[in-house]
Design an enzyme around this catalytic site. Structure first.
Site, PDB file in Angstrom:
ATOM      1  N   MET A 226      -9.039   8.276  -0.397  1.00  0.00           N
ATOM      2  CA  MET A 226      -9.916   8.639   0.742  1.00  0.00           C
ATOM      3  C   MET A 226     -10.459  10.047   0.537  1.00  0.00           C
ATOM      4  SD  MET A 226      -7.492   7.381   3.832  1.00  0.00           S
ATOM      5  CE  MET A 226      -6.731   5.763   3.831  1.00  0.00           C
TER       6      MET A 226
ATOM      7  N   HIS B  98      -8.220   1.273  -4.412  1.00  0.00           N
ATOM      8  CA  HIS B  98      -9.181   1.039  -3.320  1.00  0.00           C
ATOM      9  C   HIS B  98      -9.907   2.353  -3.045  1.00  0.00           C
ATOM     10  CE1 HIS B  98      -9.584   0.023   1.286  1.00  0.00           C
ATOM     11  NE2 HIS B  98     -10.764   0.093   0.672  1.00  0.00           N
TER      12      HIS B  98
ATOM     13  N   SER C  83       0.850  -1.191   0.000  1.00  0.00           N
ATOM     14  CA  SER C  83       0.000   0.000   0.000  1.00  0.00           C
ATOM     15  C   SER C  83       0.888   1.243   0.000  1.00  0.00           C
ATOM     16  CB  SER C  83      -0.895   0.017   1.235  1.00  0.00           C
ATOM     17  OG  SER C  83      -1.446   1.318   1.365  1.00  0.00           O
TER      18      SER C  83
ATOM     19  N   GLY D 266       1.028  -2.145   4.143  1.00  0.00           N
ATOM     20  CA  GLY D 266       1.520  -0.773   4.039  1.00  0.00           C
ATOM     21  C   GLY D 266       2.648  -0.499   4.997  1.00  0.00           C
ATOM     22  N   SER D 267       2.311  -0.235   6.261  1.00  0.00           N
ATOM     23  CA  SER D 267       3.336   0.149   7.234  1.00  0.00           C
ATOM     24  C   SER D 267       4.350  -0.969   7.464  1.00  0.00           C
ATOM     25  CB  SER D 267       2.685   0.556   8.556  1.00  0.00           C
ATOM     26  OG  SER D 267       1.804  -0.444   9.008  1.00  0.00           O
TER      27      SER D 267
ATOM     28  N   MET E 100     -11.709  -5.753   4.882  1.00  0.00           N
ATOM     29  CA  MET E 100     -10.936  -4.814   5.701  1.00  0.00           C
ATOM     30  C   MET E 100     -10.658  -5.478   7.052  1.00  0.00           C
ATOM     31  SD  MET E 100     -10.429  -2.245   3.777  1.00  0.00           S
ATOM     32  CE  MET E 100      -9.396  -1.456   5.019  1.00  0.00           C
TER      33      MET E 100
ATOM     34  N   ASP F 230      -6.896  -6.409   3.696  1.00  0.00           N
ATOM     35  CA  ASP F 230      -6.280  -5.085   3.797  1.00  0.00           C
ATOM     36  C   ASP F 230      -6.291  -4.580   5.233  1.00  0.00           C
ATOM     37  OD1 ASP F 230      -5.281  -2.575   3.272  1.00  0.00           O
ATOM     38  OD2 ASP F 230      -7.062  -1.851   2.205  1.00  0.00           O
ATOM     39  N   GLY F 231      -5.084  -4.428   5.803  1.00  0.00           N
ATOM     40  CA  GLY F 231      -4.955  -3.806   7.116  1.00  0.00           C
ATOM     41  C   GLY F 231      -4.279  -4.695   8.146  1.00  0.00           C
ATOM     42  N   GLY F 232      -3.203  -4.182   8.733  1.00  0.00           N
ATOM     43  CA  GLY F 232      -2.543  -4.910   9.818  1.00  0.00           C
ATOM     44  C   GLY F 232      -1.859  -6.195   9.400  1.00  0.00           C
TER      45      GLY F 232
ATOM     46  N   MET G 151     -12.149   4.519  -1.089  1.00  0.00           N
ATOM     47  CA  MET G 151     -12.833   4.758   0.197  1.00  0.00           C
ATOM     48  C   MET G 151     -13.520   6.114   0.084  1.00  0.00           C
ATOM     49  SD  MET G 151      -9.837   3.335   2.669  1.00  0.00           S
ATOM     50  CE  MET G 151      -8.624   3.444   1.362  1.00  0.00           C
TER      51      MET G 151
ATOM     52  N   ASP H 171      -4.701   3.777  -2.082  1.00  0.00           N
ATOM     53  CA  ASP H 171      -5.819   4.092  -1.189  1.00  0.00           C
ATOM     54  C   ASP H 171      -6.350   5.499  -1.436  1.00  0.00           C
ATOM     55  OD1 ASP H 171      -6.053   1.736   0.569  1.00  0.00           O
ATOM     56  OD2 ASP H 171      -3.952   2.194   1.011  1.00  0.00           O
TER      57      ASP H 171
ATOM     58  N   HIS I 150      -1.048  -1.159  -4.376  1.00  0.00           N
ATOM     59  CA  HIS I 150      -2.347  -0.884  -3.756  1.00  0.00           C
ATOM     60  C   HIS I 150      -2.423   0.615  -3.474  1.00  0.00           C
ATOM     61  CE1 HIS I 150      -5.936  -1.936  -1.349  1.00  0.00           C
ATOM     62  NE2 HIS I 150      -5.532  -0.979  -0.515  1.00  0.00           N
TER      63      HIS I 150
ATOM     64  N   GLY J  77      -9.216   4.024   6.674  1.00  0.00           N
ATOM     65  CA  GLY J  77      -8.902   5.432   6.913  1.00  0.00           C
ATOM     66  C   GLY J  77      -7.445   5.704   7.233  1.00  0.00           C
ATOM     67  N   PHE J  78      -6.786   4.733   7.838  1.00  0.00           N
ATOM     68  CA  PHE J  78      -5.403   4.973   8.260  1.00  0.00           C
ATOM     69  C   PHE J  78      -4.555   3.714   8.130  1.00  0.00           C
ATOM     70  CE2 PHE J  78      -8.287   7.720  10.540  1.00  0.00           C
ATOM     71  CZ  PHE J  78      -7.718   8.981  10.368  1.00  0.00           C
ATOM     72  N   GLY J  79      -3.282   3.911   7.852  1.00  0.00           N
ATOM     73  CA  GLY J  79      -2.333   2.809   7.886  1.00  0.00           C
ATOM     74  C   GLY J  79      -1.876   2.582   9.322  1.00  0.00           C
ATOM     75  N   GLY J  80      -1.219   1.465   9.543  1.00  0.00           N
ATOM     76  CA  GLY J  80      -0.569   1.224  10.836  1.00  0.00           C
ATOM     77  C   GLY J  80      -1.483   0.868  11.990  1.00  0.00           C
TER      78      GLY J  80
HETATM   79  C1  DX5 Z   1      -6.531   1.615   5.269  1.00  0.00           C
HETATM   80  C2  DX5 Z   1      -6.016   1.283   3.908  1.00  0.00           C
HETATM   81  C3  DX5 Z   1      -4.923   0.299   3.891  1.00  0.00           C
HETATM   82  C4  DX5 Z   1      -3.694   0.723   4.636  1.00  0.00           C
HETATM   83  C5  DX5 Z   1      -3.072  -0.513   5.189  1.00  0.00           C
HETATM   84  O1  DX5 Z   1      -7.683   2.374   5.152  1.00  0.00           O
HETATM   85  O2  DX5 Z   1      -7.054   0.768   3.096  1.00  0.00           O
HETATM   86  O3  DX5 Z   1      -4.596  -0.102   2.568  1.00  0.00           O
HETATM   87  O4  DX5 Z   1      -2.759   1.409   3.859  1.00  0.00           O
HETATM   88  O5  DX5 Z   1      -2.032  -0.158   6.001  1.00  0.00           O
HETATM   89  P1  DX5 Z   1      -1.338  -1.159   7.016  1.00  0.00           P
HETATM   90  O6  DX5 Z   1      -0.799  -2.298   6.202  1.00  0.00           O
HETATM   91  O7  DX5 Z   1      -0.288  -0.315   7.640  1.00  0.00           O
HETATM   92  O8  DX5 Z   1      -2.409  -1.603   7.983  1.00  0.00           O
HETATM   93 ZN    ZN Z   2      -6.514  -0.127   1.143  1.00  0.00          ZN
END
Ligand code: DX5
Ligand code: ZN
Length: 216
Positions: free
Chosen positions: A37, A66, A8, A197-198, A137, A175-177, A68, A35, A33, A142-145
């Site tokens: 928003m 993606h 991401s 992502g992170s 999800m 997607d996520g974590g 959002m 994102d 990927h 909304g946020f990475g990490g």
């Molecule tokens: C969150 C995004 C994800 C995000 C994932 O809203 O859709 O794609 O970047 O980030 P990590 O891998 O850090 O959870």
């Molecule tokens: Zn995403």
């Protein structure tokens, strides 16, 4: 098919975006990927069509976009023209999901539907044969990490069952974590595509981290 990895770019260094795109190009990653928003569907803003176009100029791998955003139907054409090869729309944002999915498919690209953590996989029963991919999800968008939501592992199993029962060919993306530990359990539960992502961009060696995610 062995599983796919989609870094991401939300966690990339936006001031060194071309450098980070080249890193992904030269890694074992399968997709980018991206994102999008809007500050309405999710409580954050990221980037839009011009940035996707700019990434597309340098990216040597497919762009997984993606959305959002509210009313994603209105922006499908714009993101297609910007270079998307997969468009993921949220179930929760689509009043006429079937119509939006058909519109994406009519462009000759992959159509994905995404579920928020609280949305059960059962809502997909009537659409599962029409989509190329379902993204779950595993954090609130909304946020990475953010911290991985545990329920996603069982949800992935339930989605896999629905796909098999319906003779659908849909891929499962998460997607996520995602990290090595959650990634492995998700793959065992039936996931086909891991977004990270992170975990990738925060690593000492992002290229090696991608290779390790591919080898899970
Ligand atoms: C969150 C995004 C994800 C995000 C994932 O809203 O859709 O794609 O970047 O980030 P990590 O891998 O850090 O959870
Ligand atoms: Zn995403």
């Amino acid at each position: 098919m062995s599983h796919l990895v989609a870094p991401s770019m939300l966690s990339a260094d936006f001031a060194n975006l071309q450098r980070d795109i080249e890193m992904v190009n030269n890694s074992k990653a399968d997709w980018f990927h991206l994102d999008i928003m809007d500050g309405v569907f999710v409580p954050n803003l990221s980037f839009g069509v011009p940035v996707v176009e700019a990434i597309h100029k340098h990216a040597k791998k497919p762009l997984d976009v993606h959305l959002m955003i509210v009313e994603p139907n209105k922006y499908v054409d714009a993101f297609y023209k910007a270079g998307a090869q997969l468009i993921n729309v949220h179930y929760e944002a689509c009043l006429h999901l079937h119509s939006t999915i058909q519109k994406i498919k009519s462009l000759g690209i992959m159509a994905g539907v995404t579920l928020n953590p609280h949305t059960p996989v059962s809502v997909l029963e009537e659409i599962i044969k029409d989509v190329d991919l379902v993204m779950l999800m595993s954090v609130n968008p909304g946020f990475g990490g953010q911290k991985f939501i545990e329920n996603t592992v069982d949800k992935t199993r339930r989605l896999k069952e629905l796909i098999q029962k319906s003779s659908s060919k849909a891929l499962i993306e998460i997607d996520g974590g995602v990290n090595y530990e959650t990634g492995k359990r998700l793959l065992d539960a039936g996931a086909d595509v891991l977004v990270a992502g992170s975990f990738v961009f925060g690593a000492q060696n992002p290229t090696e981290t991608i290779a390790n995610l591919k080898a899970l």
